[in-house]
Scaffold this motif. Structure first.
Motif, mmCIF file in Angstrom:
data_model
loop_
_atom_site.group_PDB
_atom_site.id
_atom_site.type_symbol
_atom_site.label_atom_id
_atom_site.label_comp_id
_atom_site.label_asym_id
_atom_site.label_seq_id
_atom_site.Cartn_x
_atom_site.Cartn_y
_atom_site.Cartn_z
ATOM 1 N N ASP A 49 38.767 35.673 32.475
ATOM 2 C CA ASP A 49 39.804 35.014 32.297
ATOM 3 C C ASP A 49 40.161 34.656 33.931
ATOM 4 O O ASP A 49 40.677 33.478 34.269
ATOM 5 N N ILE A 50 39.601 35.768 34.968
ATOM 6 C CA ILE A 50 40.098 35.301 36.348
ATOM 7 C C ILE A 50 39.179 33.965 36.881
ATOM 8 O O ILE A 50 39.817 33.185 37.164
ATOM 9 N N ARG A 77 40.300 29.836 37.964
ATOM 10 C CA ARG A 77 40.000 29.356 39.356
ATOM 11 C C ARG A 77 39.579 27.957 39.243
ATOM 12 O O ARG A 77 38.894 27.528 38.310
ATOM 13 N N SER A 128 46.218 44.321 37.740
ATOM 14 C CA SER A 128 46.249 43.210 38.474
ATOM 15 C C SER A 128 44.901 42.684 39.056
ATOM 16 O O SER A 128 43.997 43.478 38.799
ATOM 17 N N ASP A 129 44.887 41.396 39.159
ATOM 18 C CA ASP A 129 43.305 40.972 39.720
ATOM 19 C C ASP A 129 42.868 41.789 40.612
ATOM 20 O O ASP A 129 41.554 42.095 40.634
ATOM 21 N N LYS A 130 43.382 42.136 41.729
ATOM 22 C CA LYS A 130 42.964 43.091 42.783
ATOM 23 C C LYS A 130 42.385 44.298 42.070
ATOM 24 O O LYS A 130 41.270 44.740 42.416
ATOM 25 N N ARG A 161 38.140 40.370 31.176
ATOM 26 C CA ARG A 161 39.178 40.168 32.280
ATOM 27 C C ARG A 161 38.375 39.171 33.208
ATOM 28 O O ARG A 161 39.158 38.303 33.955
ATOM 29 N N SER A 162 37.230 39.638 33.651
ATOM 30 C CA SER A 162 36.731 38.680 34.770
ATOM 31 C C SER A 162 36.570 37.176 34.452
ATOM 32 O O SER A 162 36.738 36.335 35.005
ATOM 33 N N TRP A 204 41.399 44.883 39.157
ATOM 34 C CA TRP A 204 40.362 44.795 38.338
ATOM 35 C C TRP A 204 39.068 44.480 39.125
ATOM 36 O O TRP A 204 37.984 44.929 39.125
#
Lengths: 197, 972, 103
Positions: free
Chosen positions: B869-870, B874, C33-35, B866-867, C37
């Motif tokens: 991906d984030i 960006r 949500s990103d938050k 997940r990280s 996570w």
């Protein structure tokens, strides 16, 4: 693939140390490098019953050891991890058989301690005092009776220590530690032992 | 020289049949075995031992117990030795410290007169501007204000450490400690009794507890005999417990050994420090604590003076006076600061000895001899109020003044344990509360001073410890002690100053008061500003008068101001004691001996020792290029045993590996290897390796040398949560490995391993096979590694050296030689392979490293998915690129900064160089660097600031530098 | 030096252990949500309380869980992770949810 047999060609094993097996030091503590002798470990929920089915005695609790006849030390390191250490160099066949028999068994995983660990034996009245210079666990007889096992730090490297008493050795401590640290640890312990003349 | 000593049984510490000669200040002196430097000198009427730190005032012993800095002397190879602790021995050569010229006539003593121009905080305030002025003054000031000098040619002496394990540790073998140890040991506990002195007994060895002066010695003899014969008690004397750490972990220094004692219970019976009186010239040699005079007589059989005045605020001063008279010292006067005087029996006893007592009076000034080196008289004034004295006084000639102003508990260990020190401003008594469990205080440290009460207090502490251990014992009756020992205000400021609060730092009463006037109200700030308590004696005598002065100046109580924090060590300790034996864990591969025989230059690689290259470091660059060319053109071999190894086995092995690493592993074919990248939960690349699938349910995975332990920890931690049916084993040490690489690698392998077909068809790039070499089972990986045809051979470690030898033997025919890790880095750099943790840092995500290809985005999860991906979604800020420079250009080093542009002096930093080496294969300096995203275009140039501010321009090159289509490693 | 009681090896010097972070419940990485996570990955409640933490006994390679008070540093209890984690965690279907013990 063929079976990858860790017990193969025992005569081709070479220790990392440049010492003869028994070394007197100038210390009352005697020590012996047993790294080349056979040993094996098994882990998994099926390990205990597997070893019992081969007629081996099993310590009832983790961090205990037993001495089977002719110098075979059985260590129980956790609920499901067992090591067999052949101290008199007489159990090679059994150990090789166990390795073969464990193959394919569900929940029995052979371990690599034959090659990952060095095995040193110490004896002499002052051995516990020597260990107290390098080890934060009290190994004197009141606190560490026969059959105790300590997985701890010895001279700043991880080790497994147990105490047993056999016909051939009398009371002795066994130290199993990272093979790659053999040279360092052997020297560090020689230094620790040297005051006990 | 005179060596007059008092008759036995005085002289507990000395052996009169063993005379020892030693040197002090170039003159020969005699003492007895057991004498300290200070006692032997005093026996020869030499009181002056050093000069003070700031004003170079003459100083002599104050406590005779190593509690003050007045006796710091210089030995040949050791500075700052306490003369009242260091035993004399033959050939000892001692000089004083901190003087200019001679100890007797110090040219810098005139600094004393400059005192009024050197107010508190002088250095801080005088030398901070203009900028740089301190650099000019520093050498001068250091010379004037320094302590001893270090011998830079010293040879390290063997020091070591040892653990001790006991039920109960008792710190201090005075009456309380002895009683506690005996009670605990009698009940069956194992006891460690620690004392800093050569013989047991504490105050019993010197203090007088009764008018006749018999009780202490009787009790000492009786208790020590019992203790020494008790099988449950281990005694460490000449040993200092130098700190208290959580769960009663006690560092105890005895000679060259530091014991690390672990006690289930700890009783601190550390006693109390006698306190001085603040008056003018209270530092003149000859002004001592009463206990120092008592120690000189009892321990060393020295008659300390001819004529002594006693200045007291308690009854102990009277007992000291009696002892002095008994040993032939004239005592013309006891100056008692109290209004009511002593207990009747004591008043009677001193009267019988013809000693006058003057109540409600104090010494207001000590008068030094004409050469300033010793006390010649004291000026006695009446006390007219708190700290106030009458105008006129009488002068009493004397050569010693004994001070008994009271005691402060030796609270250091207890406060380190979190105890709170309280002081009752009315009764001037201390108490220690808030002790953690399994820690107790007894005796005068606990504010108990009356001897019977002290003994019972020790027994009570033993009882509490035994109860905590579950050992039954009889409960002693509660202790109460009303003996008043502390005079509440033994501070008499003098308009002309030199009324020292802190002897170490030459701080006078006004210095402390002035610090509060400058706004430093907090005791900690007063300390930092004035340096009070920062000297070698660490506030043993200055803490209490400082607290009193600050309390008074700020209208608070002493409990409110408190005392400064007492941190370990309790006494100065040598770094050698902390270091212990000179050894540090390191690992050798099974081929270590061979590397040495082959002349390898060994370097540390994490905890391992590895060959950097084979040959002398002088020829480093040449050797590396030669080794690299050997691999590129023929064949070479490298020991890669340090590579991490992990076994993942069980029905869920593939599922587990698939969750841990970024790639897809569920469908990895048996007999194939796959590059494995590990990200942490933050999406940062933390390790990489090669995953070999040995069977449906069996993976063998390599990891970086430095990362494998952490990878193993993470794997086992994840599975403690996931509960997959899998076994994870760290087999790093169980396997040793070599990489045989180069166009001729196949030929070498074919000579030793006959059960494996090494042809490109049968054993293609990225395949995994098992075989045997001389009966030894080996794992074979065909990997790119250095960009040539290459095989990694993994064998059980006890066979490592044998297989190495065998390969070296068959390799001879092909001129195969070993190559080292620095050569390997160059070869890998040429191929553009990143080294995790060298070419990556704590922020590097896969995008920056161009590792998109190694991430499977179809699987539902991997650690960090997940990280990743984030962060990948960006805007990126930097990129790892390959660069090259002309061979003639200055070669950047790892860590050199990449700049946004070359022309602007203060432009932004966009990245840094991560790898850099000269490549003879490429014919240029090559490397990898993080650059700004706008600097990544192949063919563009970016500036690197190298040493001395030089800017070099590097060209971005498409990776790899060498063999772009991988023909050499894959097709051959 | 502090002593910690390892459920497998008994009381040992703290230097034998490696800290493994707080026991946290991972949100569903696919759906959160990103938050959420970021909260999970980066944030920790830094207050006076009892925390539940992962600890690793290095010489035996054993992970366990300790409950520790952040102010007194007292270790209240230690136990095998199977007391908290006893079900196989899947990622395909249901989100990974682990009950944190109420403290």
């Amino acid at each position: 693939m063929e079976f990858f047999n860790l017990s193969a060609v025992p005569n081709s094993r070479k220790s990392l140390l440049d010492v003869t097996n028994t070394e007197s030091l100038t210390s009352s503590i005697q020590r012996q490098d047993c790294t080349l002798y056979s040993r094996v470990g098994f882990r998994g929920m099926g390990a205990e019953s597997f070893l019992m089915s081969h007629g081996l005695p099993i310590p009832s609790k983790p961090n205990q050891s037993l001495l089977f006849e002719h110098g075979l030390v059985v260590l129980r390191l956790s609920k499901s991890e067992f090591w067999l250490v052949d101290l008199d160099n007489t159990y090679h066949e059994l150990i090789e058989t166990l390795e073969f028999d464990a193959k394919g068994l569900e929940d029995v995983y052979r371990l690599f301690c034959q090659h990952s660990h060095a095995c040193f034996l110490f004896k002499g009245e002052q051995t516990a005092a020597m260990f107290s210079k390098v080890c934060g666990v009290d190994l004197r007889s009141d606190a560490f009776p026969l059959g105790s096992v300590a997985q701890t730090s010895v001279a700043r490297t991880n080790g497994i220590v147990t105490k047993q008493d056999s016909d051939s050795h009398g009371e002795f401590f066994l130290l199993l530690s990272d093979l790659a640290s053999s040279h360092y640890l052997w020297e560090a312990l020689a230094d620790a032992a040297s005051e006990f003349v | 020289m005179s060596m007059n000593r008092l008759p036995a049984p005085l002289g507990l510490y000395i052996k009169r049949d063993k005379v020892i000669n030693f040197m002090f200040e170039g003159r020969s002196y005699q003492g007895f075995e057991g004498d300290t430097i200070a006692s032997a000198l005093i026996a020869n009427d030499q009181w002056l031992m050093s000069r003070s730190f700031k004003y170079h005032r003459p100083r002599g012993p104050l406590t005779m117990a190593g509690q003050d800095a007045n006796t710091l002397v210089q030995l040949k190879s050791e500075p700052n030795v306490l003369a009242d602790k260091q035993l004399i021995c033959a050939d000892l050569d001692v000089v004083g410290q901190n003087y200019n010229g001679s100890l007797e006539k110090d040219k810098d003593a005139r600094l004393s007169y400059a005192g009024r121009f050197m107010p508190v905080g002088f250095y801080y305030r005088a030398f901070y501007k203009p900028k740089g002025v301190w650099d000019k003054w520093e050498p001068f000031i250091r010379k004037k204000a320094g302590l001893g000098f270090a011998d830079l040619t010293f040879k390290p002496v063997y020091h070591d450490k040892a653990y001790l394990f006991h039920d109960i540790a008792v710190i201090g073998a005075g009456p309380a400690g002895l009683a506690a140890a005996l009670k605990a040991a009698d009940a069956g506990a194992t006891v460690l009794l620690v004392d800093e002195n050569p013989i047991l007994g504490g105050a019993l060895t010197y203090h007088r507890f009764d008018v006749e002066g018999l009780r202490a010695n009787e009790l000492r003899t009786q208790l020590t005999e019992q203790v020494l014969n008790h099988s449950n008690i281990t005694v460490l004397n000449n040993a200092t417990c130098n700190g208290w750490f959580t769960d009663n972990y006690l560092p105890i220094i005895q000679g060259n050994r530091m014991y690390k004692a672990r006690a289930k219970q700890c009783i601190v019976a550390s006693g109390a420090f006698e306190q001085h009186v603040v008056f003018r010239n209270n530092d003149v040699p000859g002004v001592v604590m009463s206990s120092a005079a008592m120690r000189l007589m009892s321990h060393y059989a020295i008659k300390p003076a001819n004529k002594a005045v006693v200045l007291t605020g308690n009854d102990d001063g009277y007992l000291c006076a009696l002892a002095l008279v008994r040993n032939g010292v004239q005592v013309p006067l006891i100056v008692d600061m109290r209004t009511n005087g002593a207990d009747d029996s004591l008043q009677k006893a001193v009267a019988q000895q013809g000693i006058n007592v003057r109540l409600n009076a104090t010494v207001y000034e000590a008068l030094p001899s004409s050469d300033k080196t010793h006390l010649s008289a004291v000026q006695v004034h009446d006390i007219t109020g708190t700290g106030q004295v009458s105008a006129g006084g009488v002068t009493i000639p004397c050569d010693m003044l004994c001070m008994s102003a009271g005691y402060m508990p030796v609270y250091q260990l207890l406060c380190q344990a979190g105890a709170k020190l309280s002081y009752n401003d009315d009764s001037a008594r201390f108490s220690l509360t808030n002790l953690p469990t399994n820690l107790y205080v007894a005796g005068s440290a606990n504010g108990v001073h009356e001897l019977d009460a002290v003994i019972r207090d020790g027994q009570l502490a033993a009882y509490k410890s035994l109860t905590s251990l579950g050992i039954p014992s009889s409960e002693p009756e509660a202790v109460s002690c009303v003996k008043q020992t502390n005079f509440p205000w033994p501070i008499f400021k003098h308009p002309k100053g030199k009324d020292f609060v802190d002897f170490d730092e030459d701080l006078q009463a006004k210095d402390i008061v002035n610090a509060t006037r400058l706004g430093y109200r907090d005791i900690q700030l007063v300390k930092r500003f004035s340096t009070v308590g920062m000297g070698p004696s660490q506030g043993r005598h200055s803490a209490l008068p400082t607290a009193r002065l600050v309390a008074e100046a700020t209208n608070r109580s002493v409990t409110e101001t408190g005392v400064t924090t007492a941190r370990p060590p309790f006494v100065p300790e040598k770094l050698a004691n902390i270091a212990g034996r000179i050894f540090s864990p390191h690992k050798h591969t099974p081929m270590h001996r061979r590397h040495l025989e082959l002349g390898a230059h060994m370097i540390p690689a994490g905890i391992w020792r590895r060959p950097a290259y084979y040959g002398h470091p002088e020829n480093r660059d040449q050797l590396i290029q030669q080794e690299a060319q050997m691999v590129r053109n023929r064949v070479g071999m490298i020991d890669v045993s340090t590579l991490g190894g992990l076994e993942v086995r069980g029905p869920d092995a593939a599922e587990f590996v698939n969750r841990i690493y970024t790639f897809g592993f569920l469908k990895q074919p048996i007999g194939k290897t796959r590059y494995a990248v590990l990200t942490n939960e933050q999406g940062v690349v933390v390790d990489d390796g090669v995953a070999c699938r040995l069977a449906e349910d069996h993976f063998y995975i390599t990891a970086t040398t430095s990362g494998v332990d952490a990878v193993y920890r993470e794997m086992t931690k994840w599975n403690a949560q996931w509960r997959l049916s899998v076994d994870i084993a760290n087999v790093t040490s169980a396997f040793s490995a070599v990489n045989v690489a180069g166009p001729l690698a196949r030929k070498v392998l074919s000579k030793v391993c006959f059960d494996v077909d090494f042809s490109n068809e049968a054993f293609p790039y990225l395949a995994y096979k098992e075989g045997t070499i001389d009966g030894v089972p080996v794992r074979l990986l065909r990997v790119g590694f250095v960009g040539e045809l290459g095989y990694e051979i993994h064998m059980p470690s006890l066979f490592g050296e044998g297989i190495w030898d065998r390969l070296m033997e068959v390799g001879q025919e092909f001129d195969m030689k070993p190559f080292g890790v620095e050569t390997q880095r160059l070869l890998r750099l040429e191929k553009g392979h990143i080294i995790v943790s060298q070419d990556t840092d704590g922020m590097s995500h896969p995008g920056e490293l161009s590792l998109h290809w190694a991430i499977n985005r179809k699987k539902p999860f991997f650690v960090g998915s997940r990280s990743v991906d984030i962060v990948m979604a960006r805007q990126q800020t930097r990129k790892l690129v390959g660069f090259k420079l002309d061979a003639q250009a200055t070669r950047p080093k790892e860590g050199h900064l990449v700049l946004a542009n070359a022309s602007q002096a203060d432009c932004a930093i966009t990245g840094n160089v991560t790898s850099s080496e000269y490549s003879s294969t490429i014919g240029a300096n090559i490397g990898m660097a993080f650059v700004g995203v706008d600097q990544q275009e192949v063919g563009s140039r970016f500036p690197i600031r190298v040493d001395k501010g030089e800017i070099v321009m590097a060209e971005v090159v498409k990776l790899p530098f060498y063999d772009a289509n991988n023909a050499r490693q894959e097709v051959l | 030096m502090k002593i910690m009681n390892c459920p497998l090896n008994g009381p040992r010097n703290i230097s034998e252990f490696v800290y493994g972070g707080e026991v946290k419940t991972m949100p569903n990485a696919l759906t959160c949500s990103d938050k959420e996570w970021a909260e999970y990955v980066f944030y920790s409640e830094n207050t006076v309380r009892v925390v539940t933490e992962w600890w690793f006994h290095s010489p035996s390679g054993y992970w366990f869980i300790a409950e520790r008070h952040t102010a007194s540093d007292e270790i209240l209890k230690t136990y095998d992770p199977s007391e908290l984690f006893n079900k196989r965690v899947e990622f395909e279907s249901a989100p990974a949810s682990v009950e944190e013990k109420p403290v």
